[in-house]
Every structure is written in structure tokens, then in C-alpha cells.
Design an enzyme around this catalytic site. Structure first.
Site: not given
Ligand code: XUL
Ligand code: CO
Length: 436
Positions: A100, A103
Site C-alpha cells: 500500500h 506502507d
Molecule cells: C485486509 C486485507 C488487505 C488487502 C489490501 O483484510 O486483506 O490487506 O489485501 O488492502
């Protein structure tokens, strides 16, 4: 120069099933041929940046347990985090990672600062990717942690939040594109509601539909070739999330004209939360033609929470990869470990061992799945079960040649009186047991 975080580590090696060295692979061999393809190319492993390098180890009753030298909010911290992350990716020999925006970059005070920080870190990561050959499986935007998103991102009642989210996603698609990411993921963590008392569901669904169309339009505008993936989840953090499961997402895509543009990233734990099995979600995505990628993990079956543990159940993995292989295997997708350590596992070594055992578990599942396919262990009985539909008369009934009255005449004429046949579930379960 090494950061020294993992001590003196080198590349994790395959030592065979009898190895007792926790820092070795017992099953995962990247070059091993499985159904005519390298194991690495089947599994396409990715490490998730957030769980391993960002999450501090908190739970609803206590805060940080992990002590990491990069915990802080400066560009220098972000660079150290990237250095350690790439040391781990290289040691594990994973071909991919995922992130993300939040991150990889420090949080700024504004959209402009966030973008600047992101660009700085994208350049830094780009250099590390070029030096190591490690690739980006997917990028995504964190539109759920900051308080501005507490009432949703694209589904927010405030159009300024919609705009901020859209602008943020633009920068994240740009980042993913620049780093040659193979997919872009949208997980709508807060695209849902806490109570219907303050929610206009029809409006929120339309906002989400518009948002997703904006993403697809922009992807084409800049020539991003990767797949756009939605990650279904029924709830948590919201009480109800709009992209509940694969079936719900498919209905949503149809309604907003996106079924040929968007596929799904299916997560084991999310499937369980939705009251399905992982293989149910995979089989359905294949059936609907929208399978994209998987987030690999495991939920605690007692707590009912999305515990994001590393997978360790080979029979479950075998059935999951069975459906991945049945659908033709991954194209742009892969196996992303959306999995985190337990908060007591505070040693750097725990980060390595968790991934090694997860990779081994997936490798065993893949090999079992491939053997079941090669032997026709499940597909032969399945073909036989539906063989009646190959009959010409049955085809007429199926392809629209016959109406209800024609079918009724046919039943009468031929005195059709179906014979009951066993579903053979126990026999099939026992067949699977032979392979795992
Ligand atoms: C949350 C989840 C996230 C997504 C990416 O449950 O799975 O980490 O994979 O936003
Ligand atoms: Co996930």
C-alpha cells in the site's frame, strides 16, 4: 551493505523433506517442474509489505510488541524499512512483493506531501528492484487507516473524501505503473457501513461504481497493462462491506458495466469470514471468468476474526491450488502472503520461518493438486457424473431448442423416470486423502 537486521543470512536453500533446519525449504524448489512448468512460475509468491514491516503487533487489548529500527515516520526510516524488506525477499527467493502507499512512504500532512513522499520511495524501490530482479505483483492505496476515511473512501457522504481518495488512487496507479506492477488491487476496507441508520446504500453503491469506473478509465488512459482486481471481504473493519464475496462482486461489476475489466483477488480468510470455503470462492471466480489472484493466509476457526495467520493446512492448500490449476493457473496473479506473525513472535527469525513454512505448505498443496489433475482423480468422476448432458436430447433441452411443453412431451413419450445415483462424497474425500 547489509542492514544486519537478520544477522548473517544468506539465500534459503532447499534441503529436502527430512531437513530439520527451520531455515531451509523442505518442499519448495523453484526450478522443480510441475505439470510442465517451474514451481516458481506456478506459485508466483509475493511478500506483503504491511504485515511484515509495518504492523507493530497490537491487538484490541495492547499495543506494539515488535521493536523494529525503522519504526518512525521519516524518509530515512522508510528507506531502512525497504532495505530490510529487500534483504528478506532476496533471502526467501520470492519473485514478487506487494504494498500500500502508506506502507512504503511516511505519512504527510497533505495530499501534496503524501505524493512527494510516495514518489521519493518509488524511485528508491525501483533501484532496489532493478538490482535484485524482484518484481511488484501489485500496488494498492490504503484508504482505511487514516481518520479521514473513517466513514468510507469512495462511499463517503462527503465528496471531498471521495476526491481525496480518487486523487490518492491516481498516485498509487502511477506508482504501480512506474514499477511495472502486474496488477492493481482495490480492497474496500471501509466501503460499507456501521449502521443503516446513517447510510444511504443506493447512493453509496453508485459512488463506488463511479469510483471503479474512474480507475478503469485511468488505467486505459495511461496504458497500464496490469489487471484491476477487487478483493472481496464481508466485514471487518465495517459491519458490512459492499464487496462481500465473489458472487456479490460479480453482481456489482455487472451492474456498473465492469465485468470484462475487473477481476478478483481472493483471500482465504475473507472467504471463511463470508461463510464460504476458499475453494468455493476460487471455483466460483473461475466459473464466472473473473479469477485474478490470491491472498494466502488462514483464519483462526475458533475466534471468528480475520487473524491473517500463515497457511499450514496442506489439504486446504491442495484444494485451493486444484482450482487455481483447473482455471489454467495464474496469469497476472500470484500467491501473496497476506499473513502476519503472532504478536509474541518478536524475533527477526520468525519473519523468515513464517514465510518459509508458508511457502512449503503451498508447494505441497500445489504438488498434490497437480497429481490429482494429472491422474484425473477428481475430474474423471466429475465428467462421468455429468455425462448424461452430452446426450443429444439433453443438449436440445439445454441450448434452447425445447420449451417446457416439448420437454413434457418428451418425458411422457419416453416414460422418463430418473434413477437415483450416489453422489459418492466419502469416496471422493478419500481420493483427496490419498494425494495430501
Ligand atoms: C485486509 C486485507 C488487505 C488487502 C489490501 O483484510 O486483506 O490487506 O489485501 O488492502
Ligand atoms: Co488481503
Amino acid at each position: 551493505m547489509s542492514t544486519g537486521f537478520f544477522g548473517d543470512i544468506s539465500r534459503i536453500e532447499y534441503k529436502g523433506p527430512d531437513s530439520t533446519d527451520p531455515l531451509s525449504f523442505r518442499y519448495y524448489q523453484p526450478d522443480e517442474q510441475v505439470m510442465g512448468k517451474r514451481m516458481e512460475d506456478h506459485l508466483r509468491f509475493a511478500v506483503a509489505y504491511w504485515h511484515s514491516f509495518v504492523w507493530p503487533g497490537g491487538d484490541p487489548f495492547g499495543g506494539q510488541t515488535f521493536e523494529r529500527p525503522w519504526f518512525g515516520d521519516t524518509v530515512a526510516d522508510a528507506k531502512l524499512k525497504a532495505d530490510v524488506a529487500f534483504e528478506m525477499f532476496s533471502a526467501l527467493g520470492v519473485p514478487y512483493y506487494c504494498f500500500h502507499d502508506a506502507d512504503i512512504r511516511p505519512e504527510g500532512q497533505s495530499f501534496a506531501q503524501n505524493t512527494k513522499n510516495l514518489e521519493t520511495m518509488v524511485d528508491y524501490l525501483g533501484d532496489k528492484m532493478a538490482a535484485t530482479g524482484i518484481k511488484l505483483l501489485w500496488g494498492t492505496a490504503n484508504l482505511f487507516s487514516h481518520r479521514r476515511f473513517m466513514s468510507g473512501a469512495s462511499t463517503n457522504p462527503d465528496p471531498d473524501v471521495f476526491a481525496f481518495a480518487a486523487a490518492t488512487v491516481k498516485t498509487c496507479i502511477d506508482a504501480t505503473h512506474k514499477l511495472n506492477g502486474e496488477n492493481y488491487v482495490l480492497w474496500g476496507g471501509r466501503e460499507g457501513y456501521e449502521t443503516l441508520l446513517n447510510t444511504n446504500m443506493e447512493r453509496e453503491l453508485d459512488q463506488l461504481g463511479r469510483f471503479l469506473n474512474l480507475v478503469v478509465e485511468y488505467k486505459h488512459k495511461i496504458g497500464f497493462k496490469g489487471a484491476i482486481l477487487i478483493e472481496p471481504k464481508p466485514q471487518e473493519p465495517t459491519k458490512h462491506q459492499y464487496d462481500y464475496d465473489v458472487a456479490t462482486v460479480y453482481g456489482f461489476l455487472k451492474r456498473y458495466g465492469l465485468e470484462d475489466e475487473v477481476r478478483v483477488n481472493i483471500e482465504q480468510g475473507h472467504a471463511i469470514l463470508a461463510g464460504h470455503s476458499f475453494e468455493h470462492e476460487l471455483a466460483l471466480a473461475n466459473a464466472l471468468g473473473i479469477f485474478g489472484s490470491i491472498d494466502m493466509n488462514r483464519n483462526d476457526y475458533q475466534s471468528g476474526w480475520d487473524t491473517d495467520q500463515f497457511p499450514n493446512n496442506v489439504p486446504e492448500m491442495a484444494l485451493a491450488y486444484y482450482h487455481v490449476l483447473q482455471g489454467g493457473g495464474f496469469t497476472t496473479g500470484g500467491t501473496n502472503f497476506d499473513a502476519k506473525l503472532r504478536r509474541q513472535s518478536i524475533d527477526p527469525e520468525d519473519l523468515l520461518i513464517s514465510h518459509i513454512s508458508g511457502m512449503d505448505c503451498c508447494a505441497r498443496g500445489l504438488m498434490a493438486a497437480a497429481r490429482m489433475i494429472e491422474d484425473g482423480a477428481l475430474s474423471d468422476p466429475l465428467d462421468e457424473r455429468y455425462a448424461g448432458w452430452m446426450d443429444q436430447q439433453a443438449q436440445h433441452m439445454f441450448n434452447g431448442d425445447m420449451g417446457l411443453d416439448d420437454i413434457a412431451a418428451h418425458v411422457l413419450q419416453n416414460d422418463i423416470n430418473p434413477r437415483a445415483r450416489s453422489g459418492q462424497q466419502e469416496k471422493l474425500e478419500n481420493i483427496v486423502n490419498r494425494y495430501v
